[in-house]
Write an enzyme that holds these catalytic residues in place. Structure first.
Site, PDB file in Angstrom:
ATOM      1  CB  ILE A   4      90.077   8.818 115.440  1.00  0.00           C
ATOM      2  CG1 ILE A   4      89.019   8.695 116.324  1.00  0.00           C
ATOM      3  CG2 ILE A   4      91.243   9.608 115.753  1.00  0.00           C
ATOM      4  CD1 ILE A   4      89.274   7.848 117.489  1.00  0.00           C
ATOM      5  CB  THR A  52      96.294   9.113 119.262  1.00  0.00           C
ATOM      6  OG1 THR A  52      96.043   8.921 117.998  1.00  0.00           O
ATOM      7  CG2 THR A  52      97.226  10.237 119.591  1.00  0.00           C
ATOM      8  NE  ARG A  56      92.709   1.207 123.949  1.00  0.00           N
ATOM      9  CZ  ARG A  56      91.997   2.142 124.036  1.00  0.00           C
ATOM     10  NH1 ARG A  56      92.538   3.393 123.553  1.00  0.00           N
ATOM     11  NH2 ARG A  56      90.798   2.316 124.135  1.00  0.00           N
ATOM     12  CG  ASP A  84      97.395  10.134 124.301  1.00  0.00           C
ATOM     13  OD1 ASP A  84      97.742  10.878 125.470  1.00  0.00           O
ATOM     14  OD2 ASP A  84      95.874  10.018 124.137  1.00  0.00           O
ATOM     15  CD  GLU A 112      97.304   3.791 128.492  1.00  0.00           C
ATOM     16  OE1 GLU A 112      98.136   4.008 127.466  1.00  0.00           O
ATOM     17  OE2 GLU A 112      96.412   4.165 128.550  1.00  0.00           O
ATOM     18  CG  HIS A 115      95.027   6.990 127.107  1.00  0.00           C
ATOM     19  ND1 HIS A 115      94.964   5.581 127.096  1.00  0.00           N
ATOM     20  CD2 HIS A 115      94.198   7.388 126.328  1.00  0.00           C
ATOM     21  CE1 HIS A 115      93.988   5.246 126.284  1.00  0.00           C
ATOM     22  NE2 HIS A 115      93.537   6.428 125.964  1.00  0.00           N
ATOM     23  CB  ILE A 116      95.388  13.494 127.570  1.00  0.00           C
ATOM     24  CG1 ILE A 116      96.399  14.217 126.670  1.00  0.00           C
ATOM     25  CG2 ILE A 116      96.001  13.539 129.233  1.00  0.00           C
ATOM     26  CD1 ILE A 116      96.541  15.574 126.623  1.00  0.00           C
ATOM     27  N   GLY A 117      93.954  11.455 124.891  1.00  0.00           N
ATOM     28  CA  GLY A 117      93.472  11.638 123.800  1.00  0.00           C
ATOM     29  C   GLY A 117      91.849  12.183 123.805  1.00  0.00           C
TER      30      GLY A 117
HETATM   31  C1  DGY Z   1      89.023   5.342 124.322  1.00  0.00           C
HETATM   32  O1  DGY Z   1      87.803   5.842 124.174  1.00  0.00           O
HETATM   33  O2  DGY Z   1      89.074   4.164 123.556  1.00  0.00           O
HETATM   34  C2  DGY Z   1      90.106   6.238 124.351  1.00  0.00           C
HETATM   35  O3  DGY Z   1      91.235   5.546 124.321  1.00  0.00           O
HETATM   36  C3  DGY Z   1      89.666   6.661 125.840  1.00  0.00           C
HETATM   37  O4  DGY Z   1      90.037   7.864 125.630  1.00  0.00           O
END
Ligand code: DGY
Length: 324
Positions: free
Chosen positions: A163, A241, A243, A267, A272, A290-292
């Site tokens: 990512i 984005t 945790r 996010d 949460e 948390h819409i990543g």
């Molecule tokens: C993950 O896959 O770890 C993400 O945070 C869920 O979107």
């Protein structure tokens, strides 16, 4: 689909997207959670009785105690996520429980969300939208709703996995110069032209923008704390984005209030779906629930990867993405 998967009893702790749910029910001896209510430990243990596999999500905790109490029959835990911080991997390994996750398929969606958080925060999108929705949009003004420029600025990325690398590629499209801090330096072909810093203290003073994209581990817990925030340039913009607990909320909130950090795009949150309510009062916080990875394409791919892991296990093949 094979005879082996047909007879393989699997609990899915949450309802998955329609296409994945249909495959799940057709391909396995499926135990769905039709109510889609959060399952506590007691419910997980009850529903897992007789199951050989479990598809879980980050909303269920598989700590050492839960893993120890799982029915003997459970052989594999396939999480519908790339993050595994909700699973005690050591306890799983000690019990001989296979754990598999869903890397790769959510890289683009999560990197897009990271850019959304950086840009949304930098341009104070949340305030502008609120002004419009509340009917407070007056005449165009040379002075109002001013954010800061992302183009051409310096971006530091903490956690240069898939990512982080995808964020670096996107940032170059904005003409940003990119740096990263990671456990280890990446080969040039993965570094996307970004400069490696082994020491966060050397990178942070150069970060106009900072993106947190690392996994949550004991080493990254409260990584962004008051001491590190002090090292950032005044007016830096931060996105998380990864945790929630990667950020120390008290420190970030104080920095957002003082303006040391101009804006944050978040996010993910500690605890949460509850979050530190002080964020809600901060005009310079761009907040997402948390819409990543929340695109149709990505969630279908994540669900299919989770089921692929279970199917491979049932058939005695290598798991596409095993982590323990
Ligand atoms: C993950 O896959 O770890 C993400 O945070 C869920 O979107």
């Amino acid at each position: 689909m094979s005879e082996a998967t047909k007879g393989f009893r699997v609990l899915a702790t949450r309802l998955m997207p329609d296409a994945v749910e249909a495959r799940f029910r057709a391909e396995f001896d499926a135990v769905p959670n039709d109510e889609d209510a959060a399952l506590d430990q007691k419910a997980i243990l009850r529903l897992a009785e007789g199951c050989r596999g479990i598809v879980c999500t980050p909303t269920e905790k598989f700590d050492a105690e839960t893993i120890a109490l799982l029915p003997e029959s459970v052989e594999i835990l396939a999480t519908f996520s790339v993050g595994c911080d909700h699973i005690d991997l050591e306890a799983a390994q000690a019990r001989g429980l296979v754990v598999a996750n869903t890397p790769d398929v959510l890289t683009d969606a999560t990197a897009d969300t990271t850019i959304l958080c950086l840009l949304g925060a930098a341009r104070m999108a949340q305030n502008a939208e609120r002004i419009l929705r509340e009917g407070r949009w007056g005449r165009w003004s040379p002075r109002e709703m001013l954010g800061v420029h992302m183009s051409g600025k310096r971006l530091g990325i903490v956690g240069m996995g898939r990512i982080g690398q995808a964020v670096a590629r996107r940032a170059q499209g904005f003409g940003m110069s990119v740096m990263y801090h990671n456990r280890r330096e990446l080969p040039a072909e993965d570094a996307q032209g970004a400069t490696f810093y082994a020491e966060p203290a050397e990178m942070l003073p150069q970060c106009d923008f900072l993106a947190l994209t690392c996994p949550l581990t004991p080493q990254t817990h409260h990584w962004l704390n008051a001491e590190r925030i002090k090292l950032l340039p005044d007016g830096a913009v931060v996105a998380n984005t990864a945790r929630g607990p990667v950020v120390e909320d008290d420190a970030l909130i104080a920095a957002l209030k003082s303006g040391k950090i101009a804006a944050a795009g978040l996010d993910v949150f500690t605890g949460e779906p509850k979050l530190d309510e002080r964020y809600l009062d901060l005009g310079n916080a761009f907040l997402l629930p948390h819409i990543g990875s929340a695109t149709v394409e990505t969630r279908n791919a994540m669900g299919n990867r989770a089921l692929d892991n279970i199917a491979a296990h049932a058939d005695g093949r290598d798991h596409p993405s095993r982590v323990a």
